[in-house]
Design a protein around this motif. Structure first.
Motif, mmCIF file in Angstrom:
data_model
loop_
_atom_site.group_PDB
_atom_site.id
_atom_site.type_symbol
_atom_site.label_atom_id
_atom_site.label_comp_id
_atom_site.label_asym_id
_atom_site.label_seq_id
_atom_site.Cartn_x
_atom_site.Cartn_y
_atom_site.Cartn_z
ATOM 1 N N GLY A 45 0.815 -1.212 0.000
ATOM 2 C CA GLY A 45 0.000 0.000 0.000
ATOM 3 C C GLY A 45 0.849 1.263 0.000
ATOM 4 O O GLY A 45 0.549 2.225 -0.703
ATOM 5 N N LYS A 46 1.929 1.257 0.773
ATOM 6 C CA LYS A 46 2.826 2.414 0.825
ATOM 7 C C LYS A 46 3.569 2.574 -0.502
ATOM 8 O O LYS A 46 3.741 3.698 -0.992
ATOM 9 C CB LYS A 46 3.817 2.279 1.968
ATOM 10 C CG LYS A 46 4.810 3.442 2.031
ATOM 11 C CD LYS A 46 5.432 3.584 3.379
ATOM 12 C CE LYS A 46 6.472 4.678 3.465
ATOM 13 N NZ LYS A 46 6.138 5.941 2.848
ATOM 14 N N LYS A 47 3.995 1.462 -1.098
ATOM 15 C CA LYS A 47 4.680 1.534 -2.400
ATOM 16 C C LYS A 47 3.756 2.129 -3.461
ATOM 17 O O LYS A 47 4.169 2.973 -4.255
ATOM 18 C CB LYS A 47 5.145 0.140 -2.848
ATOM 19 C CG LYS A 47 6.304 -0.421 -2.056
ATOM 20 C CD LYS A 47 6.687 -1.779 -2.622
ATOM 21 C CE LYS A 47 7.782 -2.457 -1.859
ATOM 22 N NZ LYS A 47 8.172 -3.730 -2.470
ATOM 23 N N ILE A 48 2.490 1.689 -3.465
ATOM 24 C CA ILE A 48 1.518 2.200 -4.438
ATOM 25 C C ILE A 48 1.280 3.690 -4.212
ATOM 26 O O ILE A 48 1.302 4.484 -5.146
ATOM 27 C CB ILE A 48 0.196 1.400 -4.373
ATOM 28 C CG1 ILE A 48 0.420 -0.025 -4.890
ATOM 29 C CG2 ILE A 48 -0.914 2.103 -5.163
ATOM 30 C CD1 ILE A 48 -0.745 -0.964 -4.665
ATOM 31 N N ARG A 49 1.085 4.077 -2.956
ATOM 32 C CA ARG A 49 0.841 5.477 -2.621
ATOM 33 C C ARG A 49 2.023 6.359 -3.047
ATOM 34 O O ARG A 49 1.851 7.411 -3.659
ATOM 35 C CB ARG A 49 0.585 5.596 -1.113
ATOM 36 C CG ARG A 49 -0.138 6.814 -0.684
ATOM 37 C CD ARG A 49 -0.664 6.769 0.760
ATOM 38 N NE ARG A 49 0.085 5.982 1.715
ATOM 39 C CZ ARG A 49 -0.224 4.734 2.101
ATOM 40 N NH1 ARG A 49 -1.261 4.122 1.584
ATOM 41 N NH2 ARG A 49 0.502 4.103 2.992
ATOM 42 N N ASP A 50 3.243 5.921 -2.729
ATOM 43 C CA ASP A 50 4.443 6.684 -3.093
ATOM 44 C C ASP A 50 4.581 6.819 -4.605
ATOM 45 O O ASP A 50 4.946 7.876 -5.120
ATOM 46 C CB ASP A 50 5.701 6.033 -2.516
ATOM 47 C CG ASP A 50 5.767 6.133 -0.998
ATOM 48 O OD1 ASP A 50 4.977 6.900 -0.407
ATOM 49 O OD2 ASP A 50 6.610 5.437 -0.403
ATOM 50 N N GLN A 109 -1.909 5.221 -13.296
ATOM 51 C CA GLN A 109 -1.854 6.382 -12.424
ATOM 52 C C GLN A 109 -3.146 7.191 -12.551
ATOM 53 O O GLN A 109 -3.572 7.523 -13.652
ATOM 54 C CB GLN A 109 -0.641 7.251 -12.794
ATOM 55 C CG GLN A 109 -0.173 8.184 -11.709
ATOM 56 C CD GLN A 109 -0.886 9.509 -11.681
ATOM 57 O OE1 GLN A 109 -1.296 10.021 -12.710
ATOM 58 N NE2 GLN A 109 -1.079 10.037 -10.504
ATOM 59 N N GLU A 147 2.108 6.683 -6.813
ATOM 60 C CA GLU A 147 1.053 7.599 -7.255
ATOM 61 C C GLU A 147 1.516 9.049 -7.094
ATOM 62 O O GLU A 147 1.302 9.877 -7.972
ATOM 63 C CB GLU A 147 -0.241 7.389 -6.453
ATOM 64 C CG GLU A 147 -1.052 6.197 -6.870
ATOM 65 C CD GLU A 147 -1.921 6.441 -8.085
ATOM 66 O OE1 GLU A 147 -2.108 7.603 -8.489
ATOM 67 O OE2 GLU A 147 -2.409 5.456 -8.643
ATOM 68 N N LEU A 148 2.158 9.353 -5.967
ATOM 69 C CA LEU A 148 2.631 10.720 -5.720
ATOM 70 C C LEU A 148 3.721 11.137 -6.706
ATOM 71 O O LEU A 148 3.843 12.314 -7.037
ATOM 72 C CB LEU A 148 3.131 10.857 -4.285
ATOM 73 C CG LEU A 148 2.054 10.765 -3.199
ATOM 74 C CD1 LEU A 148 2.684 10.743 -1.817
ATOM 75 C CD2 LEU A 148 1.070 11.909 -3.317
#
Length: 105
Positions: free
Chosen positions: A48-53, A80, A55-56
């Protein structure tokens, strides 16, 4: 947000755990072979953190690799801003993104 053909990083490969690093490298090699700018996020973080990062960072495509994908020779594709596009055959995805970049759409 840049179009795929112009983005500095076009694909980010996100293995769920270290067990899938070899398959992630195989996918990276396929992408590099057709001149797609890709990299592997091999940090020891939750997916989840990898995906969020990612996306940013506004990377156009994310490939999530887990046990199912590695066993079936597929990749789970996330776009994205649009979210999950489901599992695709690895070679099919490479051909699709290459065509998208060449058409500059």
């Amino acid at each position: 947000k840049l179009p795929t053909w112009l983005a500095p990083a076009q694909v980010k490969i996100l293995p769920i755990s270290d067990k899938f690093a070899d398959y992630a490298k195989t996918i990276l090699d396929k992408l590099k072979k057709v001149d797609i700018r890709a990299s592997i996020d091999d940090r020891n973080e939750k997916i989840g953190k990898k995906i969020r990062d990612t996306e940013l960072l506004k990377v156009p495509y994310m490939i999530v690799i887990g046990e199912k994908e590695a066993a079936e020779g597929k990749v789970s594709v996330r776009r994205q801003g649009k979210g999950d596009e489901g599992a695709k055959d690895a070679d099919e995805f490479v051909a699709q993104i290459k065509a998208e970049i060449e058409s500059r759409s």
